[in-house]
Design a protein around this motif. Structure first.
Motif, PDB file in Angstrom:
ATOM      1  N   ALA A 197     -13.615   2.642  -2.475  1.00  0.00           N
ATOM      2  CA  ALA A 197     -14.896   2.555  -3.183  1.00  0.00           C
ATOM      3  C   ALA A 197     -15.114   3.770  -4.071  1.00  0.00           C
ATOM      4  O   ALA A 197     -15.557   3.654  -5.219  1.00  0.00           O
ATOM      5  CB  ALA A 197     -16.042   2.415  -2.188  1.00  0.00           C
ATOM      6  N   ALA A 198     -14.800   4.973  -3.551  1.00  0.00           N
ATOM      7  CA  ALA A 198     -14.993   6.194  -4.338  1.00  0.00           C
ATOM      8  C   ALA A 198     -14.146   6.165  -5.603  1.00  0.00           C
ATOM      9  O   ALA A 198     -14.608   6.514  -6.695  1.00  0.00           O
ATOM     10  CB  ALA A 198     -14.652   7.416  -3.492  1.00  0.00           C
ATOM     11  N   ALA A 215      -8.042   3.412 -15.813  1.00  0.00           N
ATOM     12  CA  ALA A 215      -6.980   2.559 -15.280  1.00  0.00           C
ATOM     13  C   ALA A 215      -6.271   3.240 -14.109  1.00  0.00           C
ATOM     14  O   ALA A 215      -5.910   2.588 -13.121  1.00  0.00           O
ATOM     15  CB  ALA A 215      -5.988   2.222 -16.386  1.00  0.00           C
ATOM     16  N   ALA A 216      -6.083   4.571 -14.214  1.00  0.00           N
ATOM     17  CA  ALA A 216      -5.407   5.293 -13.134  1.00  0.00           C
ATOM     18  C   ALA A 216      -6.244   5.296 -11.864  1.00  0.00           C
ATOM     19  O   ALA A 216      -5.730   5.069 -10.753  1.00  0.00           O
ATOM     20  CB  ALA A 216      -5.108   6.726 -13.582  1.00  0.00           C
ATOM     21  N   TRP A 217      -7.532   5.548 -11.987  1.00  0.00           N
ATOM     22  CA  TRP A 217      -8.401   5.526 -10.800  1.00  0.00           C
ATOM     23  C   TRP A 217      -8.401   4.137 -10.162  1.00  0.00           C
ATOM     24  O   TRP A 217      -8.359   3.999  -8.935  1.00  0.00           O
ATOM     25  CB  TRP A 217      -9.819   5.923 -11.182  1.00  0.00           C
ATOM     26  N   ALA A 218      -8.474   3.102 -10.994  1.00  0.00           N
ATOM     27  CA  ALA A 218      -8.500   1.742 -10.446  1.00  0.00           C
ATOM     28  C   ALA A 218      -7.198   1.427  -9.717  1.00  0.00           C
ATOM     29  O   ALA A 218      -7.207   0.825  -8.633  1.00  0.00           O
ATOM     30  CB  ALA A 218      -8.744   0.742 -11.563  1.00  0.00           C
ATOM     31  N   ARG A 219      -6.068   1.826 -10.304  1.00  0.00           N
ATOM     32  CA  ARG A 219      -4.792   1.537  -9.638  1.00  0.00           C
ATOM     33  C   ARG A 219      -4.636   2.356  -8.374  1.00  0.00           C
ATOM     34  O   ARG A 219      -4.125   1.867  -7.355  1.00  0.00           O
ATOM     35  CB  ARG A 219      -3.637   1.815 -10.607  1.00  0.00           C
ATOM     36  N   SER A 220      -5.100   3.612  -8.387  1.00  0.00           N
ATOM     37  CA  SER A 220      -5.001   4.428  -7.168  1.00  0.00           C
ATOM     38  C   SER A 220      -5.857   3.842  -6.055  1.00  0.00           C
ATOM     39  O   SER A 220      -5.520   3.960  -4.868  1.00  0.00           O
ATOM     40  CB  SER A 220      -5.417   5.872  -7.463  1.00  0.00           C
ATOM     41  N   ALA A 221      -6.960   3.191  -6.415  1.00  0.00           N
ATOM     42  CA  ALA A 221      -7.791   2.534  -5.404  1.00  0.00           C
ATOM     43  C   ALA A 221      -7.043   1.383  -4.750  1.00  0.00           C
ATOM     44  O   ALA A 221      -7.159   1.143  -3.540  1.00  0.00           O
ATOM     45  CB  ALA A 221      -9.084   2.029  -6.039  1.00  0.00           C
ATOM     46  N   PRO A 251       0.843  -1.209   0.000  1.00  0.00           N
ATOM     47  CA  PRO A 251       0.000   0.000   0.000  1.00  0.00           C
ATOM     48  C   PRO A 251       0.868   1.245   0.000  1.00  0.00           C
ATOM     49  O   PRO A 251       1.807   1.359   0.780  1.00  0.00           O
ATOM     50  CB  PRO A 251      -0.808  -0.136   1.286  1.00  0.00           C
ATOM     51  N   ALA A 252       0.570   2.143  -0.913  1.00  0.00           N
ATOM     52  CA  ALA A 252       1.364   3.356  -1.083  1.00  0.00           C
ATOM     53  C   ALA A 252       0.425   4.537  -1.181  1.00  0.00           C
ATOM     54  O   ALA A 252       0.111   4.999  -2.280  1.00  0.00           O
ATOM     55  CB  ALA A 252       2.233   3.236  -2.329  1.00  0.00           C
ATOM     56  N   PRO A 253      -0.080   5.048  -0.046  1.00  0.00           N
ATOM     57  CA  PRO A 253      -1.123   6.085  -0.094  1.00  0.00           C
ATOM     58  C   PRO A 253      -0.694   7.366  -0.775  1.00  0.00           C
ATOM     59  O   PRO A 253      -1.463   7.969  -1.514  1.00  0.00           O
ATOM     60  CB  PRO A 253      -1.454   6.312   1.387  1.00  0.00           C
ATOM     61  N   GLY A 254       0.553   7.798  -0.582  1.00  0.00           N
ATOM     62  CA  GLY A 254       0.984   9.030  -1.222  1.00  0.00           C
ATOM     63  C   GLY A 254       1.017   8.910  -2.729  1.00  0.00           C
ATOM     64  O   GLY A 254       0.576   9.795  -3.461  1.00  0.00           O
TER      65      GLY A 254
END
Length: 761
Positions: free
Chosen positions: A246-247, A230-236, A204-207
């Motif tokens: 979920a957001a 793809a970016a939103w999915a990977r950031s999730a 997990p890499a929140p930053g």
């Protein structure tokens, strides 16, 4: 729509690392109309989410700076373990030759599944850094794995991308992503760098996830919808905290929908757990689910999901709640349910400070649905006028499509063509891709209404291909229905049957009343073109009459002139008069420029000899005021036939020749055949007349022989030709004697051989 949530909360449990896989395989089967999808500007995440010490680079939006956590050797200060991504992979880490090169292409495709291949310079740079020799690209191409064209590297079989990616060990995938991140580092866009660094993270890499989400958020320009998904999915996957994950997954699903990847969108929604989150996230998930069903699913289900979305979003995003309700109106329209349209339009609280043109569209539509086109015309014209304002707010595809719909409702077909053409251009240039097929459908329907059938066919054929490619079954059904209507003019009964059947299959399963009505109208018009009056009247009677089985409210009146022609010529005068009464009230509202001429023609068909000629003349005068060869030709054909039966062949020939020219100019080949037959009945033998034994027949005998060869009974022939059954019997006996045949079967064979000989001399 971008769902907003607080930054990562480090004390919440982490989600296991899961690479983003954009599987492009589409389920078999046919792919109406996607809903409106505004993407309002949203604030970037707070600078508090930036990892301590992270450098900044220029972001995708002008004037924006996006934090990029360092992914080189060594940890990023303040970042979670694994966020740095480790050092540069050594030579040979990708595997050798074509396999290593293929892995890089597949990994690059993960960030933009709809892209036109990977940049060859990026792939070559990453391959060299990974220890692959200069011949790896050629070797992969020789092996039939990739193709190189225009500086882009494309997979020969894109469907295998997900399989290849999943089969590679995780360490090799991460190595490929690190190499690609470095290869993109010198490029103009930050999102590819961030995506590949995020895909190389092992914990997990929140930053890094926050930075990737920020880069995916700007709505205008820059990344494609597939890339942002793809970016939103990977950031999730990098986030900690169920609500934030979920957001982001809902945002990823919405972007996949806009990219024309409905199966991917549904997968992402399922991962988001639509029933778990509350408030804005749940409302956003319901909205995406409803819009997906509007594209490919029962439209009644889509309507309910969109109404629920409007209720959930109203307290947190008034603009998005209003657009969800407008999408529910679209679903209700497809259902043919006026009451449901009214409920969706009039429900929900008034939104202060909302877009005035969006409010005008809603007010105008509400007036139309209440049967008050006179009061709805002004706000709808405001929407149309806004579409032509340079630099105005109606610059997005959704807004332009609303302007095109408003123009059709007020009967301004030229304005509808302009707005829908512009919507198509914007959708192709800037997206969203999912609205290309819808813009083509609106454009094709408007051209059909204007009588420009060849243009309608071209747009509908393009729209059908696009809808099928984007998994939009409902829109594909509408394109099939439009193509059936065009074929009913162009004289191809086989094409009418094929397209109508395709439209009706989806319409029956998904409740598409408009597509079903259009396809039945097309079948009936094909019957009319072939002189099958009874069949046409039987098809159209339920659609234009009162009662629960009647056709779609927006199509019923358009089909009335066809019904009146078929009913009046088969003795169903009372039903025809009833339909004309309602048609007259509708024509008076000015919703269709062709309606006044069609009304005069309908009245001529139902009038006595004293009034008939004056009414036909009035109809032709009305036709002179508007464009449209096809409708004018139909009036001339009916007028010429009436003159011939009144034993005025000289006058009839002039009208029938005009009809023939109108049909030939408009590509209405089936109707041109009728005009030639009427001309032959007047004694005018034009070019292309049959040879052989059929030349022994008089024009009237030839018409009867052709009808019988099609399988018509004597009574049906009499109805088609407006003569008595006794007259048909008399002529048919003479036909048998002249041709030397003894049965209807022999006659059919002879006519068929003669027509084929004429067609292929």
């Amino acid at each position: 729509m971008l769902v907003r949530h607080t930054p990562n909360e480090p004390n919440e449990p982490k989600e296991p690392d899961e690479p983003d896989r954009s599987d492009q395989r589409r389920a078999p089967g046919l792919p109406l109309t996607p809903g409106h999808d505004p993407q309002p500007d949203a604030p970037r995440p707070s600078d508090a989410a930036r990892p301590s010490g992270a450098p900044e680079v220029a972001g995708p939006a002008a004037g924006t700076r996006t934090p990029v956590p360092e992914a080189r050797e060594g940890a990023v200060p303040g970042a979670a373990p694994g966020e740095g991504g480790g050092g540069c992979p050594g030579p040979g880490v990708l595997g050798g030759g074509p396999a290593g090169l293929l892995l890089l292409v597949v990994a690059e495709r993960e960030r933009d599944a709809r892209g036109a291949g990977a940049d060859a310079a990026v792939i070559v740079g990453a391959a060299g850094a990974g220890g692959l020799d200069a011949d790896a690209l050629d070797a992969a191409e020789d092996a039939g794995l990739i193709r190189l064209a225009g500086g882009r590297v494309q997979l020969v079989d894109p469907g295998l991308a997900g399989t290849v990616y999943a089969a590679v060990p995780p360490a090799r995938r991460r190595a490929a992503h690190r190499l690609l991140a470095d290869a993109h580092a010198e490029g103009p866009h930050v999102l590819p760098v961030l995506f590949h660094r995020a895909s190389a993270a092992v914990a997990p890499a929140p930053g890094l996830g926050d930075a990737l989400a920020a880069a995916a958020e700007p709505p205008d320009g820059g990344p494609t919808h597939a890339e942002r998904s793809a970016a939103w999915a990977r950031s999730a996957e990098l986030a900690v905290g169920q609500g934030l994950r979920a957001a982001r997954l809902v945002n990823a699903a919405d972007q996949a929908r806009l990219a024309g990847l409905p199966h991917r969108a549904r997968e992402l929604l399922a991962r988001a757990g639509c029933e778990g989150p509350a408030g804005a996230v749940r409302g956003a998930a319901q909205r995406v689910s409803g819009l997906l069903a509007l594209q490919d699913g029962p439209v009644a289900d889509a309507r309910e999901a969109l109404l629920l979305a409007g209720e959930s979003l109203a307290p947190v995003d008034a603009h998005l709640a209003q657009t969800a309700r407008l999408a529910a109106v679209e679903a209700s329209w497809a259902m043919g349910d006026v009451a449901a349209c009214v409920e969706a339009l009039d429900g929900g609280p008034a939104q202060p400070g909302s877009d005035p043109l969006l409010a005008a569209y809603r007010a105008g539509m509400s007036a139309v649905m209440h049967g008050r086109l006179d009061s709805g015309r002004q706000p709808l014209r405001e929407v149309v006028a806004g579409a032509g304002a340079a630099g105005g707010v109606l610059d997005g595809t959704e807004a332009l499509l609303r302007a095109g719909s408003a123009a059709l409702l007020v009967g301004d077909l030229d304005a509808a063509a302009r707005a829908n053409s512009r919507a198509l251009a914007v959708a192709r240039a800037r997206g969203p891709y999912v609205l290309v097929a819808q813009a083509l459908e609106r454009l094709a329907y408007g051209e059909l209404r204007a009588g420009r059938h060849a243009r309608a066919r071209a747009h509908a054929e393009d729209g059908l291909r696009t809808a099928l490619g984007a998994g939009q079954d409902n829109l594909a059904a509408h394109h099939h229905a439009i193509l059936a209507l065009v074929a009913s003019v162009e004289g191809s009964p086989e094409a009418v049957a094929e397209h109508a059947a395709a439209a009706e299959r989806v319409a029956a399963a998904h409740g598409l009343a408009q597509a079903a009505t259009l396809s039945q109208w097309a079948r009936a018009r094909a019957d009319l073109a072939r002189g099958r009056l009874s069949e046409a009247a039987a098809r159209l009677g339920p659609l234009v009459g009162a009662g629960p089985c009647r056709g779609h409210f927006a199509v019923r009146m358009l089909a009335v002139p066809c019904f009146v022609e078929a009913a009046a010529r088969t003795g169903q005068t009372e039903a025809a008069r009833s339909a004309v009464g309602e048609f007259a009230r509708w024509a008076a509202q000015g919703a269709d420029p062709q309606a006044p001429a069609q009304l005069a023609r309908c009245r001529a068909l139902l009038s006595g000899p004293e009034e008939c000629e004056a009414l036909f003349a009035a109809a032709l005068a009305r036709h002179d005021e508007v464009a449209g060869d096809f409708e004018r030709g139909r009036t001339q054909l009916l007028y010429g036939g009436w003159l011939r039966r009144r034993r005025r062949p000289g006058e009839a020939r002039g009208r029938l020749r005009d009809a023939l020219v109108s049909f030939e100019r408009g590509g209405a080949l089936g109707w041109a055949t009728q005009a030639r037959a009427e001309l032959r009945a007047t004694g005018d033998a034009g070019p292309g007349e049959p040879a052989g034994q059929l030349t022994l027949l008089t024009p009237q005998q030839l018409r009867i022989a052709r009808c019988v060869a099609e399988g018509a009974t004597n009574r049906e022939v009499a109805l088609r030709l407006s003569v008595s059954t006794r007259t048909v019997d008399h002529h048919l006996r003479n036909v048998f004697a002249a041709l030397g045949v003894r049965s209807r079967v022999e006659l059919s064979r002879l006519v068929d051989r003669a027509e084929k000989t004429t067609a292929n001399p």
